[in-house]
Write an enzyme that holds these catalytic residues in place. Structure first.
Site, mmCIF file in Angstrom:
data_model
loop_
_atom_site.group_PDB
_atom_site.id
_atom_site.type_symbol
_atom_site.label_atom_id
_atom_site.label_comp_id
_atom_site.label_asym_id
_atom_site.label_seq_id
_atom_site.Cartn_x
_atom_site.Cartn_y
_atom_site.Cartn_z
ATOM 1 N N GLY A 201 -0.156 -0.103 -5.026
ATOM 2 C CA GLY A 201 -1.413 -0.811 -4.796
ATOM 3 C C GLY A 201 -2.386 -0.362 -5.956
ATOM 4 O O GLY A 201 -2.613 0.623 -6.125
ATOM 5 N N TYR B 91 13.123 -2.626 -5.965
ATOM 6 C CA TYR B 91 12.038 -2.661 -6.678
ATOM 7 C C TYR B 91 10.789 -1.856 -6.486
ATOM 8 O O TYR B 91 10.188 -1.412 -7.558
ATOM 9 C CB TYR B 91 11.447 -4.161 -6.522
ATOM 10 C CG TYR B 91 10.363 -4.755 -7.226
ATOM 11 C CD1 TYR B 91 9.969 -4.801 -8.756
ATOM 12 C CD2 TYR B 91 9.133 -5.111 -6.366
ATOM 13 C CE1 TYR B 91 9.033 -5.252 -9.217
ATOM 14 C CE2 TYR B 91 7.869 -5.464 -7.122
ATOM 15 C CZ TYR B 91 7.907 -5.656 -8.490
ATOM 16 O OH TYR B 91 6.704 -6.040 -9.009
ATOM 17 N N CYS C 17 0.753 -1.276 0.114
ATOM 18 C CA CYS C 17 -0.136 0.005 -0.045
ATOM 19 C C CYS C 17 0.934 1.234 -0.123
ATOM 20 O O CYS C 17 2.069 1.211 0.153
ATOM 21 C CB CYS C 17 -0.942 -0.110 1.244
ATOM 22 S SG CYS C 17 -0.040 -0.552 2.837
ATOM 23 N N ASN D 35 0.464 1.918 5.934
ATOM 24 C CA ASN D 35 1.352 0.883 5.246
ATOM 25 C C ASN D 35 2.410 0.208 6.055
ATOM 26 O O ASN D 35 3.148 0.652 6.996
ATOM 27 C CB ASN D 35 2.266 2.035 4.322
ATOM 28 C CG ASN D 35 3.137 1.305 3.544
ATOM 29 O OD1 ASN D 35 3.343 0.076 3.289
ATOM 30 N ND2 ASN D 35 4.154 1.947 3.119
ATOM 31 N N GLY D 36 2.267 -1.115 6.111
ATOM 32 C CA GLY D 36 3.259 -1.897 6.989
ATOM 33 C C GLY D 36 2.356 -3.101 7.493
ATOM 34 O O GLY D 36 1.375 -3.629 6.666
#
Length: 634
Positions: free
Chosen positions: A118, A333, A92, A192-193
């Site tokens: 996302g 990435y 996300c 996020n996580g």
């Protein structure tokens, strides 16, 4: 609520004491700079991590991936027909803005910039006249929002979220931001996580009466805030975060505040910027700031809480930790090459990765190509260092959806051929170096090698711009279980033989560390080394659910990789005692097919050793929570 053991206890006795004593904050008598059009510079507090507290992780390595022996991994659901999943996936991206009359529209644009983090769910929450208004939906940002919907989100502050997960209309309830009301008001959160202690926290909250509406670990944070006794609101966030273990970069929105918080290790990125009108913004990457013309100012420091309101910006230290562990895969990435992440240019990092590969693993070749899009910059670095021309040997289609109609006569490597088209004029009769960012399962790499050979390549040499991945990520990245990771099961030569290339080389981990120099110790390499900064003690959150609702009910402990175990009901127990005295294990697992239409709230089970005596079988209600199929995460 019972006390929760902290992974990294604060040296302060309470959140209030910590706020007063932290040397990096203005004293209570120091005026906080207000947000105004003339205010261009934020105060830049020093880092939360005193050098005197420096300490190292004591987690030892006993195998290629020792943690895989400690964590039970569930069976993954079958991948979709389209073979696009042989990469780790960032799960996300978050965004927040305070002090701009077009907050929701700027949030919408920024989510576009973060779309690569996302693609299957998006949402925005704004504040207008003290009321939090939310719109969320399944799909791309452009699918979820239009002019009419943005008109429903007025106000000068907003937060937004894009997420990765599986398909399915019922996953809408798990799309963030989440909004909840409690006795002192309302709060929205975008996260996020991944929390490695989610299951134990949820169980404790449920024991104390909390009721959960989703299977996302983010909802745990809202419950912890609601049950906290701390005052004021941002100290509730501090109190809640003290109980969390794992990775979290979060933005919170209330009726009058925007709060940004990052975990003490800083696993996931979160940056701060400002627009020319004084509006303060937070985002997962700087590319979101660039699109809305916000100037990048700094990162939200690991362990820092930033509170923005009409009086300005306050900063306090959450849980100091001496050594950040930032995710190295952001540079390999996840992040856009145009972003600056953890203070480094992503483009420059990837170019240097390619240069290292050319030096460490040279090979005679005629052309260098990339697996688009994430391998392009590393391939440019490789080609420049090797003195060999870079060309586009694979063309990526950006218009392939997740579903398609395949002809009745099967086409070999159909999914890869849909997405990647080889250029015969570049490849035919050539010795080709193919640069990719990573190899996860190896299935896609083998198909790419075969595709290039079919286009006439004389030799195919694979060069991977990351070290071999031997461990799953538990800090917010969707990676397969350790058993599925090809580098955790095979040596390099065995992988080369599996994918069918003439040679194979990975970016050496030692070379990667040397490139990062003094910052090397600030990065997390757990997926390459098996050394986890916060060793996970539970199954992955993504294995617990957060995805497609099949209408089945069951406790959270009954979920196991797409299987559900029927609980022992009094009716079944009495029947067993009466009719099957010698059968102890009479409960079996019932596999739920992906395309099944199961009667909501019911699931059949068999009685081993005596099922034939039960014509038609027996069905029992499975109450409590909604059961969800496992595959991805937040």
């Amino acid at each position: 609520m019972a006390a929760v053991t902290l992974s990294h206890p604060s040296p302060c006795t309470s959140p209030q004491d910590r706020y007063r004593l932290s040397p990096r904050h203005p004293s209570p008598t120091t005026p906080i700079p207000p947000i105004s059009p003339s205010s261009n510079i934020l105060p830049k507090p020093s880092l939360c991590f005193p050098s005197s507290l420096s300490r190292k992780s004591s987690f030892a390595v006993s195998s290629q991936n020792p943690i895989s022996d400690l964590i039970s991994s569930s069976k993954r659901c079958p991948d979709s027909q389209f073979d696009d999943s042989d990469k780790p996936r960032e799960e996300c991206g978050v965004f927040g803005i305070f002090g701009d009359p077009e907050a929701s529209r700027l949030c919408y644009l920024s989510l576009h910039a973060l779309q690569h983090r996302g693609q299957e769910g998006a949402g925005i929450v704004s504040v207008n006249d003290g009321v939090l208004q939310s719109i969320t939906g399944v799909g791309l940002v452009s699918d979820v929002f239009n002019q009419a919907k943005l008109d429903q989100l007025p106000g000068d502050s907003a937060i937004g979220h894009v997420r990765y997960s599986t398909a399915g209309s019922s996953m809408l309830k798990n799309v963030q931001p989440f909004v909840a009301s409690y006795r002192f008001g309302s709060v929205g959160v975008a996260h996020n996580g991944n929390l490695v202690n989610y299951k134990s926290l949820r169980a404790e909250l449920e024991d104390n009466g909390s009721i959960f509406n989703t299977s996302s670990d983010t909802e745990v944070v809202l419950h912890l805030i609601a049950t906290s006794k701390a005052r004021p609101f941002f100290l509730r966030i501090v109190d809640a975060c003290e109980k969390l273990a794992g990775a979290y970069s979060m933005v919170f929105l209330t009726e009058d505040k925007l709060v940004a918080v990052r975990d003490p290790f800083g696993f996931r990125p979160l940056v701060m910027g400002r627009r020319s009108n004084g509006a303060v913004v937070f985002a997962s990457e700087t590319c979101a700031l660039d699109l809305i013309e916000a100037a990048y100012e700094r990162e939200v420091y690991p362990g820092e809480v930033l509170v923005v309101d009409k009086d300005g910006i306050q900063s306090l230290c959450l849980l100091p930790h001496p050594e950040p562990k930032q995710c190295i895969f952001e540079h390999i990435y996840f992040s856009l090459p145009s972003s600056v992440v953890f203070g480094r240019s992503v483009y420059e990092s990837r170019r240097e990765f390619g240069e290292i590969l050319a030096t460490a693993a040279p090979v005679d070749c005629d052309v260098v190509i990339a697996v688009p899009d994430s391998g392009v910059v590393a391939a440019l670095g490789y080609a420049a260092k090797a003195g060999v021309p870079f060309q586009q040997g694979l063309i990526r289609s950006h218009y392939v959806g997740r579903t398609f109609i395949e002809p009745s006569q099967k086409i070999r490597d159909f999914g890869v051929k849909l997405k990647l088209a080889p250029v015969r004029a570049v490849l035919e009769g050539k010795r080709v170096v193919v640069v990719d960012d990573s190899i996860v399962r190896g299935t896609t790499s083998s198909k790419i090698v075969r595709l290039i050979r079919e286009a006439g390549a004389k030799e195919v040499h694979m060069r991977i711009a990351s070290p071999p991945i031997i461990g799953s990520c538990y800090y917010g990245v969707d990676t397969p279980s350790p058993e599925e990771l090809i580098a955790n099961r095979m040596k390099v030569e065995e992988i080369r033989d599996f994918i069918g290339s003439d040679s194979l080389a990975f970016l050496p981990l030692d070379s990667l560390r040397r490139l990062l120099g003094d910052d090397s110790s600030n990065f997390c390499y757990a997926c390459f080394s098996g050394k986890y900064p916060v060793p996970p003690k539970e199954i992955k959150v993504k294995r617990v659910g957060d995805f497609m609702d099949d209408g089945l009910n069951g406790s959270i402990d009954s979920i196991d990789g797409g299987w559900i175990q029927a609980p022992k009901s009094p009716k079944a127990e009495n029947y067993r005692k009466k009719n099957f005295k010698n059968v102890e294990n009479y409960f079996s697992y019932t596999k739920i097919p992906d395309d099944s239409k199961v009667d909501p709230g019911l699931v059949a089970f068999k009685l081993t050793g005596g099922a034939s005596a039960l014509p038609g079988g027996i069905r029992f209600n499975l109450p409590i929570l909604t059961w969800n199929r496992m595959k991805g995460s937040r």
